[in-house]
Design a protein around this motif. Structure first.
Motif, mmCIF file in Angstrom:
data_model
loop_
_atom_site.group_PDB
_atom_site.id
_atom_site.type_symbol
_atom_site.label_atom_id
_atom_site.label_comp_id
_atom_site.label_asym_id
_atom_site.label_seq_id
_atom_site.Cartn_x
_atom_site.Cartn_y
_atom_site.Cartn_z
ATOM 1 N N TYR A 357 -14.801 -4.767 4.334
ATOM 2 C CA TYR A 357 -15.502 -5.497 3.280
ATOM 3 C C TYR A 357 -16.086 -6.773 3.870
ATOM 4 O O TYR A 357 -15.538 -7.867 3.740
ATOM 5 N N ALA A 413 -18.747 2.680 0.981
ATOM 6 C CA ALA A 413 -19.791 2.100 0.142
ATOM 7 C C ALA A 413 -19.988 2.907 -1.135
ATOM 8 O O ALA A 413 -20.222 2.345 -2.211
ATOM 9 N N VAL A 417 -19.269 1.109 -5.267
ATOM 10 C CA VAL A 417 -20.476 0.759 -6.018
ATOM 11 C C VAL A 417 -20.084 0.019 -7.303
ATOM 12 O O VAL A 417 -19.189 0.455 -8.037
ATOM 13 N N GLN A 419 -18.504 -2.807 -7.499
ATOM 14 C CA GLN A 419 -17.379 -3.711 -7.306
ATOM 15 C C GLN A 419 -17.810 -4.955 -6.535
ATOM 16 O O GLN A 419 -18.720 -4.898 -5.695
ATOM 17 N N THR A 421 -17.005 -6.791 -3.673
ATOM 18 C CA THR A 421 -16.165 -6.495 -2.514
ATOM 19 C C THR A 421 -15.724 -7.747 -1.765
ATOM 20 O O THR A 421 -14.634 -7.785 -1.195
ATOM 21 N N SER A 467 -15.401 -3.864 -11.740
ATOM 22 C CA SER A 467 -16.308 -2.715 -11.778
ATOM 23 C C SER A 467 -17.524 -3.060 -12.628
ATOM 24 O O SER A 467 -17.502 -3.992 -13.436
ATOM 25 N N GLY A 491 -20.757 -4.134 -4.070
ATOM 26 C CA GLY A 491 -20.839 -2.986 -3.183
ATOM 27 C C GLY A 491 -20.807 -3.433 -1.741
ATOM 28 O O GLY A 491 -20.402 -4.558 -1.421
#
Length: 640
Positions: A357, A413, A417, A419, A421, A467, A491
């Motif tokens: 990340y 990845a 999607v 999130q 990161t 999310s 992401g």
């Protein structure tokens, strides 16, 4: 020699049972038993700083009592005097404090000793001088056995302010140990750490650290909070929380170690310019190699650094179940992950091989399950026809493609999607002692905490990724300071200069318009790669740029020896530069003929082989098209 329960402290020092102040001291074959029944807080045997040469062999030091001084043998500070102290083949046991405790002593050698069942540490060399002047230098700890202590061997400390102020400040400034070798020791079944080192220019080599801290929630086989040190060739085994923990180190190399069965095999984040090279790491239950951007002591106190310049090169990693191979978190910067071999055991997700990340990773030459090219097929993900590649892969092969590929993403990845990161600090600000991070946007559930050092926000740790977030996600930092700013990464981006080769086993088209991440190329149009050809992509500005590809949309070998030149739109132009010409040749005619253009008559000005043609761009009846009847410049005839 046993201390009597009725005896008083030695008369040469009010705080020691036996105090050695003579310039030279020699003891051989003596058992110094401080007697459990004597409960005063006195040092048992203390070698004063005035003693600069000692040889203690085949002696025992046991049963010292006391909350702060109950050590079997103590060397008091003598730095900067260079000493000649040798402790050989001795035993330190059942002391309430440490077995052997040495303060700021230079050139101390401890070899072939046994330290066990002590309430503190087995062998402990350190200096907590609040003025940062006294140091321990050139320490030599070799071939000792240490078990059932707090720490088997402890050299130095990671407290930069040396307990002179609270709260404690952790870091590599003010090292207390300058130069040491800790080699060939056997440290097993200690309660916290087998070996713990902190300081500068320390070599930790060839030690066996087994089954340390196996019942604790913290601890490691080897803990090294160090600067300019090398940890090499050690065997670390057992279910310890950490195999080798190097969090917060600087300019330290960890190489050629064997780590087996730890929760986290090698923790090497939160530091700067360190290298993990050629380690063999297997059967870790959590993470083989873990990298955090900012490291802490586990109680909320950070080490004052954010991670940058880390190299993870040539390691062999085995993982199973839900464990991770290599994990990078919270935007650690400038990470090189190169030439590693990662083996996922049957049933373990391949996506767990690498989970990074961050936005700055360089990948080269890594292998997952000894596979150089994974065969994959695109599938629709989030509405786009997507090629999902393993995070570690440098190359993949496409086995089928029924539509233009509109997205190339790593497996991680795809999973993250929407999130948040990581959050990257762009301005550290000033004057903070407390701060709060607020994440705003279309999604929900993301949360993070700031790390503060010296009044600045040095990093942000995600505690929940949330999310549903998108490009409008923002980060706000509030607190008692001012000026800090940060941006959220939703992401995972395509890492800058990430290289990915795609072998197309079938004809595969890669979209340009509407692709996400963006797939750009110099033509500005979609690319069709024919079956049996390849395309090389390079990470650029968060997307992909086609660096090299077979231009089948323009020049197409037909497999029968012929070639077709086409355009998606517009003309086909032939444009030789300088004195070059368009020449038509064959296998039997090496010279061939030229197709020429110019302005005005070519007669007596343009030389060409027989059969060549010339077009006069000025035009004119009977002067526009010429043919050379013979070689040279005098044989042109106008035919139109």
């Amino acid at each position: 020699l046993q201390r009597s329960a009725q005896s008083k402290a030695g008369t040469s020092s009010p705080s020691a049972w036996i105090s050695v102040s003579a310039a030279n001291f020699y003891a051989d074959g003596v058992v110094f038993d401080a007697n459990n029944a004597v409960l005063g807080d006195y040092m048992a045997v203390a070698v004063q700083g005035t003693c600069t040469k000692s040889l203690i062999t085949r002696c025992g030091f046991k049963n010292a009592q006391g909350a702060t001084r109950g050590h079997g043998l103590t060397y008091l500070a003598s730095d900067p005097t260079v000493t000649a102290h040798q402790v050989e083949d001795c035993e330190f046991s059942a002391n309430a404090g440490h077995g052997l405790y040495a303060y700021a002593v230079d050139a101390l050698s401890i070899t072939n000793c046994r330290a066990h069942d002590n309430g503190g540490n087995g062998i402990y060399v350190d200096s907590f001088d609040p003025t940062f002047v006294l140091k321990a230098r050139d320490v030599h700890i070799v071939a000792n056995s240490c078990w059932n202590n707090g720490v088997g061997i402890l050299v130095g400390n990671f407290v930069a302010n040396n307990l002179s102020a609270t709260p404690l400040t952790y870091g590599n400034s003010n090292p207390d140990i300058l130069g040491a070798v800790v080699a060939s020791n056997n440290c097993f079944s200690n309660r916290e750490y087998g070996i713990y080192i902190s300081g500068r220019n320390i070599l930790v080599s060839g030690n066996l650290c087994a089954n340390n801290s196996t019942t604790a929630t913290f601890g490691a086989g080897i803990l090294c909070d160090t600067g300019y040190c090398k940890i090499t060739g050690n065997m670390v085994a057992g279910a310890t929380p950490f195999g080798i923990d190097c969090g917060g180190s600087i300019y330290t190399e960890v190489d050629n170690n064997y780590i087996n069965g730890a929760g986290v095999g090698l923790n090497i984040g939160g530091g700067q310019y360190c290298t993990a090279r050629s380690n063999f790491i297997q059967d870790c239950t959590g993470i083989a190699i873990g990298v955090q951007n900012v490291e802490s002591n586990g109680f909320g106190d950070n080490f004052g650094l954010s991670c940058t310049g880390l190299s993870i090169i040539g390691n062999w990693i085995n993982y199973s179940g839900g464990a991770l191979g290599i994990m990078v978190r919270d935007g650690a910067q400038d990470i090189v992950i190169k030439d590693n071999i990662v083996e996922a055991q049957p049933g373990a997700p391949l996506t767990n091989a690498l989970s990074a990340y961050t936005d700055t990773v360089t990948l080269r030459g890594n292998l997952l399950n000894y596979t150089s090219r994974f065969k994959i097929s695109p599938a629709t993900v989030n509405g786009l026809y997507t090629l999902t590649v393993p995070d570690l892969a440098d190359a993949v092969a496409v086995t089928q493609a029924s539509a233009p590929v509109a997205s190339i993403m790593t497996a991680t990845a795809v999973q993250v999607v929407g999130q948040v990161t990581f959050i990257k600090v762009t301005v550290q600000g000033l004057g903070y002692t407390t701060a709060t991070v607020t994440i705003s946007g279309a999604g929900s559930g993301a949360a993070a905490i700031p790390w503060i050092s010296g009044g600045k926000i040095i990093g942000i740790q995600m505690t929940s990724f949330g999310s549903g977030y998108g490009t409008t996600t923002t980060v706000t930092i509030t607190g008692d300071g001012a000026g800090a700013a940060a941006v959220a990464q939703v992401g995972l981006p395509v890492w800058q200069n990430r290289e990915l080769a795609i072998d197309c086993l079938v004809a595969t088209e890669f979209a340009a318009g509407g692709s996400s991440p963006a797939q750009t190329n110099w033509t500005g149009a979609p690319i069709t790669v024919p079956a049996g050809a390849s395309i090389d992509w390079v990470g650029n500005a968060g997307g992909w740029r086609a660096a090299r590809f077979t231009q089948a949309d323009y020049v197409s070998p037909n497999g029968d020896g012929s070639v077709t030149i086409t355009t998606r739109s517009g003309d086909i132009s032939l444009k030789p530069m300088g004195g070059g010409t368009v020449r038509i040749k064959s296998a039997t005619e090496a010279t061939g003929a030229e197709e020429l253009i110019g302005r005005g008559s070519p007669l007596n000005t343009v030389s060409a082989p027989a059969g060549s043609t010339y077009r006069n761009l000025n035009g004119g009846v009977g002067a526009s098209f010429w043919v050379a009847q013979a070689a040279g410049s005098a044989n042109w005839v106008a035919v139109a």
